[in-house]
Write a protein that holds these residues in place. Structure first.
Motif, PDB file in Angstrom:
ATOM      1  N   SER A  89     -18.544  21.962   3.567  1.00 27.75           N
ATOM      2  CA  SER A  89     -17.535  20.974   3.186  1.00 27.75           C
ATOM      3  C   SER A  89     -18.131  19.578   3.155  1.00 27.75           C
ATOM      4  CB  SER A  89     -16.361  20.995   4.187  1.00 27.75           C
ATOM      5  OG  SER A  89     -15.715  22.236   4.186  1.00 27.75           O
ATOM      6  N   ILE A  90     -17.438  18.710   2.446  1.00 31.70           N
ATOM      7  CA  ILE A  90     -17.752  17.274   2.424  1.00 31.70           C
ATOM      8  C   ILE A  90     -16.537  16.531   2.954  1.00 31.70           C
ATOM      9  CG2 ILE A  90     -18.122  15.259   0.946  1.00 31.70           C
ATOM     10  CD1 ILE A  90     -20.623  16.854   1.218  1.00 31.70           C
ATOM     11  N   ASP A  91     -16.782  15.595   3.859  1.00 33.58           N
ATOM     12  CA  ASP A  91     -15.712  14.796   4.473  1.00 33.58           C
ATOM     13  C   ASP A  91     -16.222  13.364   4.497  1.00 33.58           C
ATOM     14  OD1 ASP A  91     -14.280  13.323   6.391  1.00 33.58           O
ATOM     15  OD2 ASP A  91     -15.109  14.481   8.062  1.00 33.58           O
ATOM     16  N   THR A  92     -15.623  12.455   3.729  1.00 37.66           N
ATOM     17  CA  THR A  92     -16.134  11.089   3.680  1.00 37.66           C
ATOM     18  C   THR A  92     -15.043  10.091   4.046  1.00 37.66           C
ATOM     19  OG1 THR A  92     -15.615  10.231   1.455  1.00 37.66           O
ATOM     20  CG2 THR A  92     -17.336  11.926   1.616  1.00 37.66           C
ATOM     21  N   GLY A  93     -15.486   8.922   4.477  1.00 40.71           N
ATOM     22  CA  GLY A  93     -14.553   7.849   4.787  1.00 40.71           C
ATOM     23  C   GLY A  93     -15.161   6.496   4.476  1.00 40.71           C
TER      24      GLY A  93
ATOM     25  N   ALA B  89      -7.766  25.770   2.120  1.00 40.82           N
ATOM     26  CA  ALA B  89      -7.468  24.501   1.460  1.00 40.82           C
ATOM     27  C   ALA B  89      -6.703  24.752   0.169  1.00 40.82           C
ATOM     28  CB  ALA B  89      -8.762  23.749   1.170  1.00 40.82           C
ATOM     29  N   PRO B  90      -5.665  23.938  -0.114  1.00 34.24           N
ATOM     30  CA  PRO B  90      -4.893  24.125  -1.356  1.00 34.24           C
ATOM     31  C   PRO B  90      -5.665  23.709  -2.608  1.00 34.24           C
ATOM     32  CG  PRO B  90      -3.656  22.876   0.306  1.00 34.24           C
ATOM     33  CD  PRO B  90      -5.074  22.920   0.747  1.00 34.24           C
ATOM     34  N   TRP B  91      -6.745  22.930  -2.426  1.00 35.40           N
ATOM     35  CA  TRP B  91      -7.523  22.439  -3.562  1.00 35.40           C
ATOM     36  C   TRP B  91      -9.014  22.520  -3.205  1.00 35.40           C
ATOM     37  CZ3 TRP B  91      -6.081  19.305   0.328  1.00 35.40           C
ATOM     38  CH2 TRP B  91      -4.737  18.901   0.425  1.00 35.40           C
ATOM     39  N   PRO B  92      -9.902  22.673  -4.185  1.00 38.28           N
ATOM     40  CA  PRO B  92     -11.341  22.683  -3.884  1.00 38.28           C
ATOM     41  C   PRO B  92     -11.891  21.295  -3.600  1.00 38.28           C
ATOM     42  CG  PRO B  92     -10.979  22.960  -6.234  1.00 38.28           C
ATOM     43  CD  PRO B  92      -9.624  23.014  -5.590  1.00 38.28           C
ATOM     44  N   ARG B  93     -11.280  20.276  -4.215  1.00 35.85           N
ATOM     45  CA  ARG B  93     -11.710  18.888  -3.990  1.00 35.85           C
ATOM     46  C   ARG B  93     -10.481  17.989  -4.040  1.00 35.85           C
ATOM     47  NH1 ARG B  93     -15.763  17.525  -8.897  1.00 35.85           N
ATOM     48  NH2 ARG B  93     -16.837  19.384  -8.094  1.00 35.85           N
ATOM     49  N   VAL B  94     -10.471  16.949  -3.210  1.00 34.51           N
ATOM     50  CA  VAL B  94      -9.289  16.112  -3.077  1.00 34.51           C
ATOM     51  C   VAL B  94      -9.711  14.712  -2.639  1.00 34.51           C
ATOM     52  CG1 VAL B  94      -8.900  16.727  -0.657  1.00 34.51           C
ATOM     53  CG2 VAL B  94      -6.952  16.041  -2.036  1.00 34.51           C
ATOM     54  N   ALA B  95      -8.898  13.723  -2.947  1.00 39.06           N
ATOM     55  CA  ALA B  95      -9.160  12.344  -2.520  1.00 39.06           C
ATOM     56  C   ALA B  95      -7.847  11.706  -2.078  1.00 39.06           C
ATOM     57  CB  ALA B  95      -9.794  11.523  -3.640  1.00 39.06           C
ATOM     58  N   SER B  96      -7.970  10.706  -1.178  1.00 37.67           N
ATOM     59  CA  SER B  96      -6.782  10.034  -0.659  1.00 37.67           C
ATOM     60  C   SER B  96      -7.170   8.659  -0.147  1.00 37.67           C
ATOM     61  CB  SER B  96      -6.155  10.841   0.482  1.00 37.67           C
ATOM     62  OG  SER B  96      -7.015  10.843   1.614  1.00 37.67           O
TER      63      SER B  96
ATOM     64  N   PHE C 291     -14.077  21.308  -0.239  1.00 39.61           N
ATOM     65  CA  PHE C 291     -13.967  22.483   0.628  1.00 39.61           C
ATOM     66  C   PHE C 291     -14.599  23.672  -0.089  1.00 39.61           C
ATOM     67  CE2 PHE C 291     -10.165  19.772   1.146  1.00 39.61           C
ATOM     68  CZ  PHE C 291     -10.476  19.241   2.389  1.00 39.61           C
ATOM     69  N   GLY C 292     -15.916  23.838   0.155  1.00 42.81           N
ATOM     70  CA  GLY C 292     -16.651  24.920  -0.487  1.00 42.81           C
ATOM     71  C   GLY C 292     -16.928  24.667  -1.954  1.00 42.81           C
ATOM     72  N   ASP C 293     -16.801  23.421  -2.413  1.00 46.21           N
ATOM     73  CA  ASP C 293     -17.034  23.090  -3.828  1.00 46.21           C
ATOM     74  C   ASP C 293     -18.373  22.355  -3.942  1.00 46.21           C
ATOM     75  OD1 ASP C 293     -16.756  22.635  -6.501  1.00 46.21           O
ATOM     76  OD2 ASP C 293     -15.056  21.281  -6.344  1.00 46.21           O
ATOM     77  N   TYR C 294     -18.365  21.041  -4.150  1.00 46.75           N
ATOM     78  CA  TYR C 294     -19.638  20.320  -4.263  1.00 46.75           C
ATOM     79  C   TYR C 294     -20.191  19.993  -2.885  1.00 46.75           C
ATOM     80  CZ  TYR C 294     -16.770  16.039  -3.676  1.00 46.75           C
ATOM     81  OH  TYR C 294     -15.922  15.064  -3.218  1.00 46.75           O
ATOM     82  N   PHE C 295     -21.474  19.551  -2.847  1.00 50.91           N
ATOM     83  CA  PHE C 295     -22.091  19.259  -1.547  1.00 50.91           C
ATOM     84  C   PHE C 295     -22.886  17.962  -1.635  1.00 50.91           C
ATOM     85  CE2 PHE C 295     -24.654  20.735   2.301  1.00 50.91           C
ATOM     86  CZ  PHE C 295     -23.605  20.502   3.170  1.00 50.91           C
TER      87      PHE C 295
END
Length: 899
Positions: free
Chosen positions: A229-233, A54-61, A92-96
Motif C-alpha cells: 500500500s501507499i499512504d501519504t500525507g 478497500a472500496p477503491w484501488p486508489r483514493v485521495a482526500s 491499496f495493492g495498486d501503484y507503489f
C-alpha cells in the motif's frame, strides 16, 4: 495562492490520475482507541492493515485533523497547530513507490499556470531509508532529483509501523529549502541542521513489509506484504505558507484574519511584542480549532473529546484576557474564523447558529469559573510560597484536584497560572486522584462491551472467515447455523463443554448485535448434537463479526457444529417498538423545538426509550407535552415504516438524518416513517407500521452534561401501564381533595402554598421559643478562670440553624468585656449537633471554636470544624450529647489551667 485553491488543486490532480475522491471524515475518529482523527490516514487504517477490503484501488482526500499532544508549542513555533488539514493519496495493492514519487514530483513542481504548485525542484530534499534502493533510483533516475539531495537514514529515523506485528515500511519525506535566511546549510547527511530552513511538506509511506515482535524499531522484517500500500500525507497549511510567502501557518489566509481582529480588539500590533504575538497566535489557532470541532458535533465537557474542546476554548479566552480584553471575545472572533474557513467548508455557514451557541455558552461559563477559580488559586499559590521555606514552592495535588472537581478549573490552566507565579504543581498526585475518581465511576461499565478477549483474537478470526457473518434478523427470527468461531475466557478454542462462558461466532445469524442505541437480541443456540447456549448479549468487536456471548448450559460444542439459532421474539418486538418510537420522538422534537436539537445518543430497550439530544437550554414543559401529543397522533395514523438501501449521496438528497460522529459507508440503509415525514440512516430493527408501537409516554427531560439533554419515555405496554397508574392516582387525588381532575393542579398548588406558609410560621415560633432562653443562659454563664462558659442542650431542633442562632444570640448578650465561649447542642432528625461560638477575648486567649467542636463531635461519634469564632459539628450517638457538652467546659478548664 489561497488555501482553498491549494486544496482544490490537490483533489483535481489526483482525480485526473484516476483516484476516487472522498470527503473528509469527521474530526471525531471512527477508531475507538483515539479521540479525534489525528492524521490523514486514520479513516483508511482498516484498508492499510487489511482488516477490511478497500472500496477503491486508489483514493485521495483532504482530511480534517486535530492534534493536541503538543499544545504548549502552539504559537511558539512556525508549524504547530491543533487543527490542520492533511492532503493524502492512497493506494491499496495498486501503484507503489515509483508512481507515488512521480505523482509527488509532478504536482509539487508543475507550474501554477498548468495546475501545479510551482515549487522549485532544485530546492527539494528527500529523506529515505538507507536500504531503500528502489526509492533512491525512482528519485534520482526517475524524476532527476540531485543525489546530494537524497538523504539516507537508518530505520530508527525513517520507518513506519503500527507498534505491533503487522504492516511496516520505509518513508520518503519531502522537504523544501526555504533558503539561508532560515538556517544553516544541510551538511553531514541531515536536513535538520537547526532553524526552520528545511520544511517537511509531504511524507510518502511505503507499506511494504511484515514486521515481527520487538521493541521500538528493533524487530525483524519477516517478508514482504502480498498487497502493498501507499499512504501519504502533505500538510495543507505548510504548503500554504510556502506558496503565500508567509513566515508561519498562523499568517495564512485561513488563520490570520482572527489575529487581525484581535489587533482591533486589543489595540496591540502583531509583531511588536514576542509574548503578545504568541498569545495572538494561540487565539487564532484555538478559535479555528473550536469552530471545526463544534462543527463536527462535539460539545464541551469534562471527559474525552469534550474536555479537549473545553481546553481549546478556555485557553483562547484566557489568552485574550492576558492581552487586556475583559469583555466577551468569541462573538467578535468566531464569525471571522468562520468566514475564513467557509470556502473550504461551506457547511460552517449553514450550521453557524448552533456552533456559535455552543462556543459562546462555554465562554460565559468559563468567565464565571475564571473569576472564582483565580481567587482560589491565588490564595493556594500564596500559601504554597509562604510554606516553601526557601525551596521551590509546590501546590498540592489535592488543591489542584479541588480546583478541577469543585470549581471546574482545568488542570492545564492551573499548571500554566501557577508556573507564571513560579510555583510547581504536584501533577502526579492530581492525576492519581483523578484516576481514583474515574475508576470508581467506571468500575462496572467496561466488561459488557469489551468482553474478555484481546481485539487481535477477533481480528484473526474475522480474517479466517470465508465471508462476513450474514445478518438475517430483518426478516428471520430463527435460522439454521454453523459454528465457525469459539472463544472460552477470551481465548480461541476448538471445543467447549458445559458449564462454560463462551463467545460464539456463527456463519449467519438472526441475532441483532448491539449498535446505534439498540440493545442486542437474546435467545438460544441449540446445536444438533444437543449442546445449548443461552445468549445474553451480541456485540461487533470488529466490523463484520457478530459475537454471541452467553452460557453453554448443556452438552459439548465444537467448531463446525450445525444447529439452530433462535431469538427471544417478545424482546425483539418490544425493542423494535422502542426504536421506531425513538425516530418519531426525534422528528417531533425537530418540529416542536427546532432542527438544531440533534440526536446525541439513545438506548432502545424493551418498552423503554432513552433519547439524548444536543440543546443549550431545557425543553419547556409545554413543548414536551406537544412532542408527546404529536408522536401519539402520528401513531394513530398507522404510518408505514419502510427501509431501503441506497448510496449515501442519495440518502442526503432525500434529507435523511445522520448522527454526528458515526462512520457511514458509501451505501447506507435508510428507515422512513410515513414516507418523507421521518427519514434516518439506521441499521436497527423497526415495526412495519406505527400503530404497532401502541402508545408513547414521555416521563420527563433533564440535563446529563453541558449542552446535552435527555428524554426518558415508555413505549407500548410500558406506556399503557404507566398511564393506567396515573389514572388511578388521579382518581385517588380527586376523591381526597374533592376536586375535578382539571382542578387538581390549582388545588395542589394552593395546598402547597399554605403548607409552606405554615412551615414558615412554625419555624419562626420554634426559633422564638429557643431564643427565649438566651437571656437566662447568658445570666447563668459559668465562670472558668477568667472565661465565661455556656454549655446548653437545646433538645429537639429543626436544624443546625436554630443552634447557630441561639449560640450567636447568647454570645452577643455576654458582650466582649470578658473572654466568652458558648456551646449549644441539640438533636435534628435523630442526629446530634453541636455549635460553638467564641468572642475576640476568648480567641486572644487561644480558645478557638473549631478545636472545641472537633473534640465534642468526636464524643458524638462524628466530626466537625469551622472558623475560630464559629464552628459546627455532629455525630451519630445522640445519647452522648450531654457528655459532649461537658467536654467543652472541661476543655476550657484545662486550657485556662495550662495558661
Amino acid at each position: 495562492m489561497r488555501t482553498a485553491e491549494i486544496r482544490k488543486r490537490w483533489l483535481d490532480y489526483f482525480e485526473s490520475k484516476d483516484h476516487a475522491i472522498v470527503p473528509s471524515a469527521p474530526l471525531v475518529s471512527p477508531d475507538p482507541s483515539i479521540l479525534f482523527t489525528i492524521a490523514g490516514m486514520v479513516p483508511f487504517i482498516p484498508y492499510i492493515l487489511g482488516t477490511e477490503p478497500a472500496p477503491w484501488p486508489r483514493v485521495a482526500s483532504v482530511q480534517k485533523c486535530i492534534r493536541t499532544n503538543d499544545i504548549e508549542n502552539v504559537g511558539r513555533t512556525t508549524r504547530h497547530g491543533t487543527f490542520f488539514q492533511m492532503n493524502g493519496n492512497f493506494s491499496f495493492g495498486d501503484y507503489f513507490k515509483r508512481e507515488a514519487i512521480d505523482f509527488a514530483w509532478e504536482l509539487l513542481t508543475t507550474e501554477q499556470g498548468r495546475g501545479g504548485y510551482g515549487l522549485d525542484g532544485d530546492r527539494l530534499w528527500v529523506t529515505i531509508w538507507e536500504e531503500d534502493a528502489e526509492a533512491f533510483d525512482a528519485l534520482t533516475k526517475g524524476v532527476g532529483l540531485d543525489p546530494k539531495h537524497v538523504v539516507r537514514l537508518p530505520r530508527e529515523e525513517n520507518f513506519w509501523d503500527t507498534g505491533q506485528p503487522g504492516p511496516a515500511g520505509p518513508c520518503a519525506e519531502w522537504h523544501y529549502d526555504r533558503g539561508p535566511a532560515y538556517g544553516p546549510d544541510a551538511v553531514g547527511g541531515t536536513v535538520d541542521p537547526g532553524g526552520d530552513r528545511y520544511l517537511e511538506i509531504w511524507n510518502l509511506v511505503f507499506d511494504q513489509f511484515v514486521r515481527g515482535e520487538g521493541q521500538g524499531k528493533n524487530y525483524p522484517l519477516l517478508g514482504e506484504l502480498e498487497h502493498k500500500s501507499i499512504d501519504t500525507g502533505a500538510g495543507l497549511e505548510r504548503i500554504a505558507y510556502l506558496l503565500q510567502g508567509k513566515e508561519n501557518l498562523y499568517e495564512i489566509d485561513e488563520v490570520y484574519p482572527v489575529i487581525a481582529r484581535v489587533e482591533e480588539l486589543t489595540g496591540k500590533r502583531y509583531g511588536a511584542d514576542a509574548e503578545d504575538d504568541v498569545r495572538m497566535r494561540v487565539v487564532a489557532d484555538h478559535v479555528r480549532s473550536s469552530l471545526m470541532v463544534i462543527g463536527d458535533g462535539v460539545r464541551p465537557s469534562n471527559e474525552g473529546r469534550g474536555y479537549v474542546l473545553r481546553r481549546l476554548v478556555r485557553r483562547a479566552v484566557r489568552a485574550v484576557r492576558l492581552l487586556g480584553v475583559d469583555e466577551v471575545a468569541l462573538p467578535s472572533l468566531l464569525p471571522v474564523s468562520k468566514d475564513a474557513m467557509k470556502a473550504s467548508y461551506p457547511e460552517l455557514e449553514a450550521d453557524f447558529g448552533r456552533i456559535s451557541d455552543v462556543a459562546y455558552a462555554e465562554e460565559d461559563a468559563f468567565r464565571r469559573t475564571l473569576a472564582q477559580g483565580t481567587t482560589i488559586l491565588d490564595t493556594a499559590v500564596g500559601r504554597a510560597k509562604r510554606s516553601a521555606d526557601g525551596a521551590t514552592p509546590v501546590l498540592g495535588g489535592a488543591e489542584a484536584f479541588q480546583l478541577h472537581d469543585t470549581y471546574g478549573f482545568p488542570i492545564d490552566l492551573t499548571l500554566e497560572m501557577a508556573a507564571e507565579q513560579g510555583v510547581q504543581v504536584d501533577e502526579k498526585a492530581f492525576r492519581d486522584l483523578m484516576a481514583e475518581q474515574k475508576q470508581r465511576a467506571r468500575a462496572d461499565a467496561l466488561a459488557k462491551k469489551t468482553g474478555h478477549a484481546d481485539l487481535r483474537s477477533y481480528e484473526t478470526l474475522n480474517k479466517e472467515l470465508a465471508a462476513p457473518v450474514e445478518f438475517l434478523g430483518y426478516t428471520d427470527t430463527e435460522s439454521a447455523v454453523t459454528v465457525v468461531g469459539l472463544l472460552v475466557d477470551g481465548v480461541p478454542a476448538p471445543a467447549a463443554s458445559a458449564p462454560a462462558d463462551v463467545e460464539v461466532v456463527l456463519d449467519r445469524t438472526p441475532f441483532y448485535a448491539e449498535a446505534g442505541g439498540q440493545l442486542a437480541d437474546q435467545g438460544t443456540i441449540v446445536l444438533d448434537g444437543g449442546a445449548t447456549v443461552e445468549v445474553d448479549d451480541v456485540q461487533r468487536p470488529v466490523k463484520g463479526l457478530s459475537v454471541h456471548r452467553g452460557r453453554l448450559v448443556e452438552g459439548t460444542m465444537a467448531l463446525g457444529d450445525p444447529g439452530t439459532a433462535t431469538i427471544d421474539v417478545a424482546r425483539r418486538v418490544a425493542i423494535s417498538r422502542a426504536h421506531s418510537a425513538t425516530h418519531m420522538i426525534h422528528k417531533a422534537l425537530h418540529e416542536m423545538v427546532g432542527p438544531d436539537r440533534t440526536q446525541a445518543g439513545s438506548e432502545n430497550a424493551p418498552s423503554r426509550v432513552r433519547f439524548d439530544f444536543r440543546s443549550p437550554t431545557p425543553v419547556p414543559g409545554e413543548a414536551l407535552g406537544e412532542i408527546e401529543e404529536r408522536v401519539n397522533s402520528r401513531l394513530t395514523e398507522n404510518l408505514e415504516v419502510t427501509d431501503a438501501t441506497m448510496p449515501i449521496a442519495r440518502a442526503r438528497e432525500l434529507g435523511a438524518m445522520a448522527l454526528f460522529g458515526e462512520k457511514y459507508g458509501d451505501t447506507v440503509r435508510v428507515v422512513s416513517i410515513g414516507g418523507d415525514w421521518s427519514r434516518e440512516l439506521c441499521g436497527g430493527t423497526h415495526v412495519k407500521a406505527t400503530g404497532e408501537v401502541g402508545r408513547v409516554a414521555l416521563l420527563g427531560e433533564a440535563s446529563i452534561g453541558s449542552g446535552v439533554r435527555r428524554v426518558d419515555a415508555l413505549v407500548g405496554d410500558g406506556a399503557y401501564g404507566f398511564q393506567a397508574k396515573e389514572h388511578a392516582l388521579v382518581g385517588q387525588l380527586t376523591g381526597l381533595l374533592g376536586a375535578r381532575p382539571d382542578e387538581l393542579a390549582d388545588r395542589v398548588g394552593s395546598l402547597l402554598t399554605r403548607l409552606k406558609e405554615t412551615e414558615k410560621e412554625l419555624a419562626g415560633m420554634r426559633q422564638e421559643r429557643i431564643l427565649a432562653a438566651a437571656g437566662t443562659l447568658a445570666a447563668q454563664a459559668e465562670r472558668v478562670g477568667d472565661t465565661r462558659v455556656v454549655a446548653h442542650d437545646a433538645g429537639e431542633v429543626a436544624s443546625a440553624d436554630d443552634l447557630r442562632a441561639l449560640a450567636l444570640d447568647v454570645r452577643g448578650r455576654l458582650g466582649d468585656a470578658e473572654a466568652t465561649l458558648v456551646a449549644v447542642g441539640g438533636v435534628a432528625g435523630g442526629r446530634p449537633l453541636v455549635v460553638v461560638a467564641t468572642n475576640a477575648g476568648a480567641r486572644d486567649a487561644g480558645l478557638r471554636a473549631g478545636d472545641f467542636v472537633k473534640a465534642a463531635a468526636k464524643t458524638l461519634g462524628g466530626g466537625g470544624g469551622g472558623k475560630p469564632d464559629l464552628a459546627q459539628g455532629g455525630g451519630t450517638d445522640a445519647s452522648a450529647l450531654p457528655a459532649a457538652l461537658a467536654s467543652v467546659a472541661e476543655g476550657v478548664r484545662a486550657a485556662r489551667a495550662g495558661a
